[in-house]
Design an enzyme around this catalytic site. Structure first.
Site, PDB file in Angstrom:
ATOM      1  N   ASP A 200     -31.243  37.623   7.466  1.00 32.57           N
ATOM      2  CA  ASP A 200     -30.685  37.839   8.803  1.00 32.57           C
ATOM      3  C   ASP A 200     -31.121  39.172   9.415  1.00 32.57           C
ATOM      4  OD1 ASP A 200     -29.348  37.139  11.054  1.00 32.57           O
ATOM      5  OD2 ASP A 200     -27.329  37.357  10.248  1.00 32.57           O
TER       6      ASP A 200
ATOM      7  N   SER B  42     -22.933  42.563  16.168  1.00 29.50           N
ATOM      8  CA  SER B  42     -23.973  42.123  15.227  1.00 29.50           C
ATOM      9  C   SER B  42     -25.291  42.851  15.470  1.00 29.50           C
ATOM     10  CB  SER B  42     -24.199  40.612  15.368  1.00 29.50           C
ATOM     11  OG  SER B  42     -23.099  39.886  14.903  1.00 29.50           O
TER      12      SER B  42
ATOM     13  N   HIS C 140     -29.835  36.358  13.781  1.00 27.78           N
ATOM     14  CA  HIS C 140     -29.035  35.408  14.555  1.00 27.78           C
ATOM     15  C   HIS C 140     -28.769  35.890  15.978  1.00 27.78           C
ATOM     16  CE1 HIS C 140     -25.478  37.881  13.151  1.00 27.78           C
ATOM     17  NE2 HIS C 140     -25.073  37.595  14.373  1.00 27.78           N
TER      18      HIS C 140
END
Length: 425
Positions: free
Chosen positions: A186, A265, A156
């Site tokens: 992911d 992230s 993402h």
């Protein structure tokens, strides 16, 4: 004896010391009668007090105060007792704290060069200009995986990017190429253009299989654009389920209270040895403000390793699949039913001729099969079905329990096919 004289001298010195301390405390009490404090005793004053108690108390006192000669007490209490007291561990203090801090700073120093800043660039217009240019739409974190220069991050972080830029700790920025990705888990893999892989420092890859709740962990990343920020915490939980960008569940996630914020992230979660145990991916955000509330999640490194090695080695990922299209979980929930509704069954798919799809008739919509169990395990929603499939391999045969027609249950066996995503080399 000489030893006894030295002990008496120590006690006499302690009495004089304490009288001086009391006189000083009395003077301060006269100046400020509203406060009182108990002055700390030095080693010899403590010796005098302990002498009135038990031998054991004095022995323990000597273990804590290094200023007393142990030979002084050997003739009085016996060498064995003095030796036992000397073997007791010393108190913590500044030295122990400094050792802990040094261990943490070492983890940061050894791993920070492996952590990179990733910028997602997408085509768009700046201000009122009609010219299309690349606009940064988000940033994240990544880390060097191996000595070939592969960089790992979350999918993402780079999703929708027309270009990806990676900035190293020396502030040099490089264009990056996407080697491959697994949207369901992911995870994405990048390589840098124009950089010698030998100049990159790979992170040390550990294992997540033996983790325990309560273990110390560290997160390094670029929260809110603040590059190479370190936070610490513990493993707060194991076996959590989070949702990927594709909507499929990621099982086995590590929960931590180490601060994870937007920009973290794709960054590494490390154990106390400085080894990679997870990839920071998501936070629980009940406020909707995108800020840390002490509940973060990381994809375990054992899951990441399998995906990365498959993509790097074979240039593709293969997943088992039934070959059906599922209706949203809300469709059955509105009818007060549990399970997964089969919306479509494409021709030549593994489930073709085995499962019945939903279709429209002259009288209205006719519901297809509703999958309620896989190999005897209850299925209440799509997450349960995906979880069962993740544990299987291409070629495995599964036994589905379905509700068909007016609610009758049937058993259907299907051999799983393979869904392959191939990446250009």
């Amino acid at each position: 004896t000489a030893s006894a004289c030295r002990l008496a001298a120590a006690c006499s010195s302690g009495r004089r010391q304490r009288r001086r301390v009391r006189r000083e405390a009395t003077r301060q009490g006269d100046e400020n009668s509203s406060s009182w404090w108990t002055p700390p005793l030095d080693a010899k004053a403590k010796l005098r007090l302990a002498a009135k108690g038990s031998v054991a108390a004095l022995s323990i006192l000597l273990a804590l105060e290094s200023g007393i000669d142990h030979d002084l007490l050997a003739p009085v209490f016996g060498p064995d007792r003095v030796q036992v007291a000397s073997a007791l561990p010393a108190s913590g203090g500044a030295a122990s704290l400094m050792a802990e801090e040094d261990a943490v700073t070492t983890i940061f120093r050894e791993n920070t060069a492996s952590v990179v800043n990733i910028t997602n660039l997408q085509q768009g217009r700046m201000g009122g200009s009609l010219d299309i240019t690349e606009v940064p739409v988000g940033t994240g974190t990544g880390f060097v995986w191996d000595d070939k220069g592969h960089v790992i991050t979350n999918f993402h972080v780079i999703k929708g990017a027309s270009d990806v830029r990676v900035t190293l700790i020396d502030k040099n920025s490089y264009a990056a190429t996407v080697v491959g990705f697994d949207e369901d888990k992911d995870i994405a893999i990048l390589t840098l253009q124009g950089v010698n892989p030998r100049d990159l420092i790979p992170i040390r890859v550990g294992r997540s299989g033996g983790l325990l709740v309560g273990q110390t962990v560290f997160a390094i990343g670029n929260p809110f654009g603040l590059d190479h920020t370190m936070s610490s915490g513990i493993v707060s939980g194991l076996g959590r389920v989070i949702q990927s960008q594709s909507g499929r569940p990621i099982r086995g996630a590590i929960q931590t209270d180490a601060a994870i914020n937007p920009g973290n992230s794709g960054g590494p979660l490390l154990d106390r040895k400085g080894q990679l145990i997870g990839v920071n991916t998501a936070i629980l955000d009940p406020t909707g403000r995108g800020a840390n509330v002490g509940v973060g999640f990381a994809i375990p490194v054992d899951t990441v390793r399998g995906i990365v090695e498959q993509i790097i080695t074979y240039g593709k990922i293969v997943r088992p699949y039934l070959g059906i299209t599922l209706a949203p979980d809300q469709a059955l929930a509105q009818l007060g039913r549990k399970g997964v509704l089969v919306l479509d069954v494409p021709a030549n798919s593994p489930a073709s001729g085995r499962l019945q799809p939903t279709y429209r008739s002259l009288t209205g919509i006719v519901l297809g099969d509703v999958i309620v169990a896989v190999d005897g395990k209850p299925v209440e929603g799509s997450g349960d079905l995906y979880g069962c499939l993740d544990a299987l391999k291409v070629g495995d045969t599964v036994r589905l329990t379905v509700e068909r027609g007016k609610g009758s249950r049937e058993e259907v066996s299907i051999t799983l096919g393979g869904k392959t995503t191939t990446f250009e080399s």
